[in-house]
Design a protein around this motif. Structure first.
Motif, mmCIF file in Angstrom:
data_model
loop_
_atom_site.group_PDB
_atom_site.id
_atom_site.type_symbol
_atom_site.label_atom_id
_atom_site.label_comp_id
_atom_site.label_asym_id
_atom_site.label_seq_id
_atom_site.Cartn_x
_atom_site.Cartn_y
_atom_site.Cartn_z
ATOM 1 N N ASP A 201 -13.640 -5.057 4.939
ATOM 2 C CA ASP A 201 -12.840 -6.368 4.665
ATOM 3 C C ASP A 201 -11.373 -5.713 4.350
ATOM 4 O OD1 ASP A 201 -12.109 -8.725 4.830
ATOM 5 O OD2 ASP A 201 -12.949 -9.209 2.604
ATOM 6 N N VAL A 202 -11.092 -5.088 5.344
ATOM 7 C CA VAL A 202 -9.417 -4.491 5.005
ATOM 8 C C VAL A 202 -8.773 -4.600 6.458
ATOM 9 C CG1 VAL A 202 -8.302 -2.301 4.675
ATOM 10 C CG2 VAL A 202 -10.493 -2.619 3.338
ATOM 11 N N GLY A 203 -7.388 -4.788 5.960
ATOM 12 C CA GLY A 203 -6.482 -4.868 7.297
ATOM 13 C C GLY A 203 -5.044 -4.537 6.843
ATOM 14 N N PHE A 204 -4.227 -4.119 7.731
ATOM 15 C CA PHE A 204 -2.764 -3.668 7.201
ATOM 16 C C PHE A 204 -1.666 -4.451 7.987
ATOM 17 C CE2 PHE A 204 -5.799 -0.299 6.283
ATOM 18 C CZ PHE A 204 -5.410 0.046 5.085
ATOM 19 N N VAL A 205 -0.537 -4.453 7.337
ATOM 20 C CA VAL A 205 0.559 -5.326 8.060
ATOM 21 C C VAL A 205 1.861 -4.265 7.606
ATOM 22 C CG1 VAL A 205 2.200 -7.270 7.710
ATOM 23 C CG2 VAL A 205 -0.155 -7.486 7.616
ATOM 24 N N SER A 206 2.877 -4.414 8.729
ATOM 25 C CA SER A 206 3.983 -3.464 8.533
ATOM 26 C C SER A 206 5.232 -4.297 8.721
ATOM 27 C CB SER A 206 4.213 -2.436 9.651
ATOM 28 O OG SER A 206 5.185 -2.011 9.649
ATOM 29 N N TYR B 29 0.723 -1.271 -0.090
ATOM 30 C CA TYR B 29 0.094 0.148 0.075
ATOM 31 C C TYR B 29 0.757 1.179 0.124
ATOM 32 C CZ TYR B 29 -3.365 3.289 1.158
ATOM 33 O OH TYR B 29 -4.074 4.422 1.168
ATOM 34 N N LYS B 30 1.954 1.200 0.682
ATOM 35 C CA LYS B 30 2.842 2.438 0.848
ATOM 36 C C LYS B 30 4.095 1.991 1.381
ATOM 37 C CE LYS B 30 2.637 6.805 3.106
ATOM 38 N NZ LYS B 30 2.225 7.827 1.910
ATOM 39 N N MET B 31 5.211 2.736 0.691
ATOM 40 C CA MET B 31 6.515 2.602 1.217
ATOM 41 C C MET B 31 6.856 3.790 1.959
ATOM 42 S SD MET B 31 8.007 0.399 -2.038
ATOM 43 C CE MET B 31 9.450 -0.104 -1.155
ATOM 44 N N THR B 32 7.508 3.851 3.142
ATOM 45 C CA THR B 32 8.242 4.960 3.654
ATOM 46 C C THR B 32 9.659 4.736 3.941
ATOM 47 O OG1 THR B 32 7.803 4.183 6.072
ATOM 48 C CG2 THR B 32 5.825 5.203 5.011
ATOM 49 N N GLU B 33 10.247 5.664 4.487
ATOM 50 C CA GLU B 33 11.703 5.659 4.907
ATOM 51 C C GLU B 33 12.053 4.517 5.909
ATOM 52 O OE1 GLU B 33 15.081 8.386 6.897
ATOM 53 O OE2 GLU B 33 13.565 9.138 5.655
ATOM 54 N N ASN B 34 11.046 4.135 6.672
ATOM 55 C CA ASN B 34 11.247 3.064 7.636
ATOM 56 C C ASN B 34 10.507 1.806 7.744
ATOM 57 O OD1 ASN B 34 13.021 4.813 9.289
ATOM 58 N ND2 ASN B 34 11.267 6.048 10.014
ATOM 59 N N GLU B 35 9.545 1.795 6.796
ATOM 60 C CA GLU B 35 8.728 0.490 6.570
ATOM 61 C C GLU B 35 8.123 0.465 5.445
ATOM 62 O OE1 GLU B 35 5.226 0.672 9.496
ATOM 63 O OE2 GLU B 35 5.079 2.621 9.148
ATOM 64 N N ILE B 36 7.418 -0.820 5.118
ATOM 65 C CA ILE B 36 6.630 -1.148 3.989
ATOM 66 C C ILE B 36 5.336 -1.601 4.522
ATOM 67 C CG2 ILE B 36 6.183 -2.823 2.016
ATOM 68 C CD1 ILE B 36 9.024 -3.333 1.809
ATOM 69 N N ILE B 37 4.399 -0.846 4.251
ATOM 70 C CA ILE B 37 2.795 -1.125 4.529
ATOM 71 C C ILE B 37 2.095 -2.106 3.647
ATOM 72 C CG2 ILE B 37 0.617 -0.103 5.411
ATOM 73 C CD1 ILE B 37 2.359 2.180 6.674
ATOM 74 N N LEU B 38 1.481 -2.887 4.049
ATOM 75 C CA LEU B 38 1.012 -4.182 3.109
ATOM 76 C C LEU B 38 -0.612 -3.893 3.427
ATOM 77 C CD1 LEU B 38 3.040 -7.136 3.439
ATOM 78 C CD2 LEU B 38 3.336 -5.197 1.684
ATOM 79 N N VAL B 39 -1.538 -4.289 2.426
ATOM 80 C CA VAL B 39 -2.860 -3.964 2.653
ATOM 81 C C VAL B 39 -3.441 -5.614 2.105
ATOM 82 C CG1 VAL B 39 -3.307 -3.194 0.420
ATOM 83 C CG2 VAL B 39 -5.153 -2.951 2.386
ATOM 84 N N THR B 40 -4.505 -6.046 3.004
ATOM 85 C CA THR B 40 -4.856 -7.435 2.477
ATOM 86 C C THR B 40 -6.386 -7.406 3.076
ATOM 87 O OG1 THR B 40 -4.565 -9.750 2.379
ATOM 88 C CG2 THR B 40 -4.125 -8.579 4.433
ATOM 89 N N ALA C 277 1.003 -7.199 12.226
ATOM 90 C CA ALA C 277 -0.358 -6.834 11.825
ATOM 91 C C ALA C 277 -0.594 -5.305 12.840
ATOM 92 C CB ALA C 277 -1.557 -7.793 12.253
ATOM 93 N N LEU C 278 -1.096 -4.358 11.812
ATOM 94 C CA LEU C 278 -1.310 -2.924 12.636
ATOM 95 C C LEU C 278 -2.797 -2.863 12.844
ATOM 96 C CD1 LEU C 278 0.646 -0.829 9.757
ATOM 97 C CD2 LEU C 278 1.271 -1.347 12.073
ATOM 98 N N GLY C 279 -3.470 -3.821 12.319
ATOM 99 C CA GLY C 279 -4.985 -3.526 12.640
ATOM 100 C C GLY C 279 -5.972 -3.764 11.437
#
Length: 291
Positions: free
Chosen positions: A155-160, A110-121, A147-149
């Motif tokens: 039907d959405v969730g995010f992983v870091s 979903y997003k790439m930052t300087e410190n992490e990759i955030i995934l969506v599923t 898992a970030l929440g």
């Protein structure tokens, strides 16, 4: 921010021009010693005459990645002319597969930052997430994550995943999904994610069967936003084929824009996907606003 992006683009152009100039100088018969001085072999300046080279300092992979992330450039390419096959190849760098308690699911960066990759599923994929779960990227790279929440509304969730799990050279091959905005003006707070039109052709990347042999599944939008009782939410409804394990995979148009995320399908070639606008809102609520 637009000014900073332009400065970065200009820097990249001049950097590449510098490399081109250096290659031309090398091919003309000069070689540089470790001090940076050029030694003539066959010289147009006369025997024994030296020419000082001013070498451009190359950036590191870390510099390149951090600059790209900071300036918001870590997104999949955009095609001016719609082409499903080309767009499919362009977005594979954003596609991932989840391994969760013996089951496969799919997802996207979903997003790439300087410190992490955030995934969506999907939320229904992450409900089984534990310490033994992991993610496989398009190049075969495997990593654990946190898992970030999950959303209570969709039907959405995010992983870091910390960027420290990868080399910076690897990170430069990954990209986050690109969403089309209705108003790409300066006031980003009032921007909304564009809604596709009915009959828009789309595709999904099937990495569920084999991560190293992704298959393009094509479809067409029937209703871009419609309330579906089975999901108790507004969804993108279309026709297309999906198989078990594709839950959470991205739905993309021929330009490479992310239209949403697959949540379910039927044997009658019907698919339902969480709209990109819903995912955007849920990210703001679950991740961004809690930091």
């Amino acid at each position: 921010m637009e000014y900073k992006k332009r400065i970065y683009e200009i820097f990249v152009i001049f950097f590449m021009l510098g490399l081109t100039a250096l290659s031309a100088i090398k091919s003309s018969g000069y070689k540089a010693d470790v001090s940076g001085a050029a030694t003539p072999e066959t010289s147009a300046f006369g025997a024994g005459e030296e020419k000082q080279l001013h070498l451009i300092q190359a950036t590191t992979f870390e510099d390149d990645y951090k600059g790209m992330a900071e300036l918001g450039l870590a997104y999949t390419p955009y095609l001016e002319e719609a082409d499903l096959q080309k767009a499919f190849q362009n977005v594979l760098c954003s596609c991932v597969r989840f391994q969760v308690k013996g089951h496969y699911g799919s997802g996207s960066i979903y997003k790439m930052t300087e410190n992490e990759i955030i995934l969506v599923t999907n939320r229904h994929v992450l409900q089984y997430w534990d310490e033994d779960s992991y993610v496989t990227f398009f190049n075969g790279r495997v990593s654990e994550g946190t898992a970030l929440g999950v959303s209570e509304k969709a039907d959405v969730g995010f992983v870091s995943i910390p960027v420290g799990k990868f080399t910076y050279e690897e990170l430069l091959f990954f990209r986050g999904v690109r969403m089309e905005r209705e108003n790409a003006g300066e006031n980003k707070e009032n921007d909304r994610i564009a809604v596709p039109k009915s009959n828009t052709e789309f595709f999904m990347a099937d990495m569920a069967s084999e991560w190293n042999e992704p298959v393009m599944k094509q479809g067409k939008v029937i209703e871009p936003v419609i309330y579906l009782e089975d999901f108790q939410a507004e969804m993108l409804y279309g026709n297309g084929d999906a198989i078990p394990g594709m839950s959470g995979c991205g739905v993309f148009d021929g330009h490479g824009y992310y239209l949403g995320m697959l949540s379910g399908g039927t044997l009658q070639s019907e698919v339902a996907a969480v709209p990109a606008q819903t995912i955007y809102v849920q990210y703001e609520e679950i991740v961004k606003n809690k930091r």
